[in-house]
Design an enzyme around this catalytic site. Structure first.
Site, mmCIF file in Angstrom:
data_model
loop_
_atom_site.group_PDB
_atom_site.id
_atom_site.type_symbol
_atom_site.label_atom_id
_atom_site.label_comp_id
_atom_site.label_asym_id
_atom_site.label_seq_id
_atom_site.Cartn_x
_atom_site.Cartn_y
_atom_site.Cartn_z
ATOM 1 C CB CYS A 74 -0.871 -0.030 1.257
ATOM 2 S SG CYS A 74 -1.839 1.464 1.505
ATOM 3 C CB CYS A 189 -3.210 3.634 -5.407
ATOM 4 S SG CYS A 189 -4.532 2.805 -4.477
HETATM 5 N N1 DGL Z 1 -4.080 0.514 -1.862
HETATM 6 C C1 DGL Z 1 -3.705 1.716 -1.207
HETATM 7 C C2 DGL Z 1 -2.442 2.318 -1.827
HETATM 8 O O1 DGL Z 1 -1.653 1.623 -2.435
HETATM 9 C C3 DGL Z 1 -4.684 2.819 -0.921
HETATM 10 C C4 DGL Z 1 -6.147 2.740 -0.860
HETATM 11 C C5 DGL Z 1 -6.743 3.618 0.237
HETATM 12 O O2 DGL Z 1 -6.859 3.108 1.341
HETATM 13 O O3 DGL Z 1 -7.068 4.791 0.010
HETATM 14 O O4 DGL Z 1 -2.173 3.482 -1.705
#
Ligand code: DGL
Length: 263
Positions: A74, A189
């Site tokens: 993430c 993301c």
């Molecule tokens: N999957 C997460 C990232 O790579 C973010 C999603 C979120 O919680 O806003 O930033």
């Protein structure tokens, strides 16, 4: 050692894009996938609160699952807490996921690169530092999307996505300047690669969509000790939802990724 899992962590289902690659590179490893869905989306959190929240959560996760390594799949979390995690748990290896600005700067031919990310990742000092360190010779546009992570969550569960909404979110990535056009969009993301086909379809012109998932999985592999030759106990891979409330479509999605939802 053999049965200690690789822990993959995200606010939601985005880290599954990394799990997909990790499975290919490490078919014999056991995985625990943790989705902090109780706190989703991370993109909207204030930094100190999110930092504290993730540190506390990791103290519990490391204790409970005893992973050999943790992959913070993430960007929103990594760009904020990766250093604090390493300080708080100095004997545990962490692999972070940060915007792929360096490879984008190396590859762009037009010199126009866009980074598509959550509002949290866009405002991080970490992200700004990456640009100053690696991309001074090109123009990097940071594009914050409020909606794409949620659109990806719905798409993966319901199979439906509003293409106009995807188009609206990606449009600011495309710029033309002095006859040159954006040629690389960094998917900063982990949720976004799930929408890559829709992005390609709704983009005003073709670009390279940079997804770092494979590079992250490779980094994790490089830090793991080789597995002993004798096979370990065959424990199934697990998905953990911090809300404790995975609904039917979430369970079905997890099964599709070979994960049993923890009760
Ligand atoms: N999957 C997460 C990232 O790579 C973010 C999603 C979120 O919680 O806003 O930033």
């Amino acid at each position: 050692m053999a049965d200690r899992p690789v822990l993959l962590f995200d606010s939601g289902i985005g880290g599954l894009t990394v799990l997909r690659e990790a499975r290919v590179l490490m078919p014999d490893r056991r995985f625990v996938y943790v989705a902090d869905d109780a706190a989703f989306p991370y993109g909207a959190w204030e930094e100190p609160a999110l930092n504290d929240h993730i540190l506390k959560l990791f103290a519990r996760l490391l204790d409970r699952y005893q992973p050999e390594i943790s992959v913070i799949a993430c960007n929103t979390a990594s760009t904020l807490v990766i250093e604090s995690l390493r300080e708080a748990f100095p004997h545990h290896p962490f692999v972070g996921t940060v915007p792929a600005i360096k490879p984008a700067a190396e590859r762009t031919r037009s010199g126009l690169v866009s980074v598509l990310a959550t509002p949290g990742t866009v405002k991080r000092q970490y992200t700004r530092d990456l640009i100053h360190q690696w991309a001074t010779k090109c123009h990097v546009r940071l594009v914050a999307s409020d909606r794409l992570a949620s659109l990806a969550e719905t798409y993966m569960r319901e199979g439906f996505v509003d293409e106009n909404a995807v188009r609206d979110e990606i449009t600011p990535c495309f710029i033309e300047r002095e006859g040159a056009r954006t040629d690389i969009v960094v998917l900063a993301c982990t949720h976004y690669p799930f929408l890559a086909n829709r992005m390609r379809k709704t983009a005003p012109w073709p670009v390279d969509w940079l997804d770092p998932a494979e590079a992250i999985a490779r980094r994790a592999l490089s830090l793991l000790a080789p597995l002993p030759v004798e096979p370990g106990i065959n424990t199934p891979d697990l998905a953990v939802f911090t809300s404790g409330k995975a609904d039917f479509s979430t369970r079905r999605l997890m099964q599709g990724f070979g994960l049993n939802v923890a009760r």
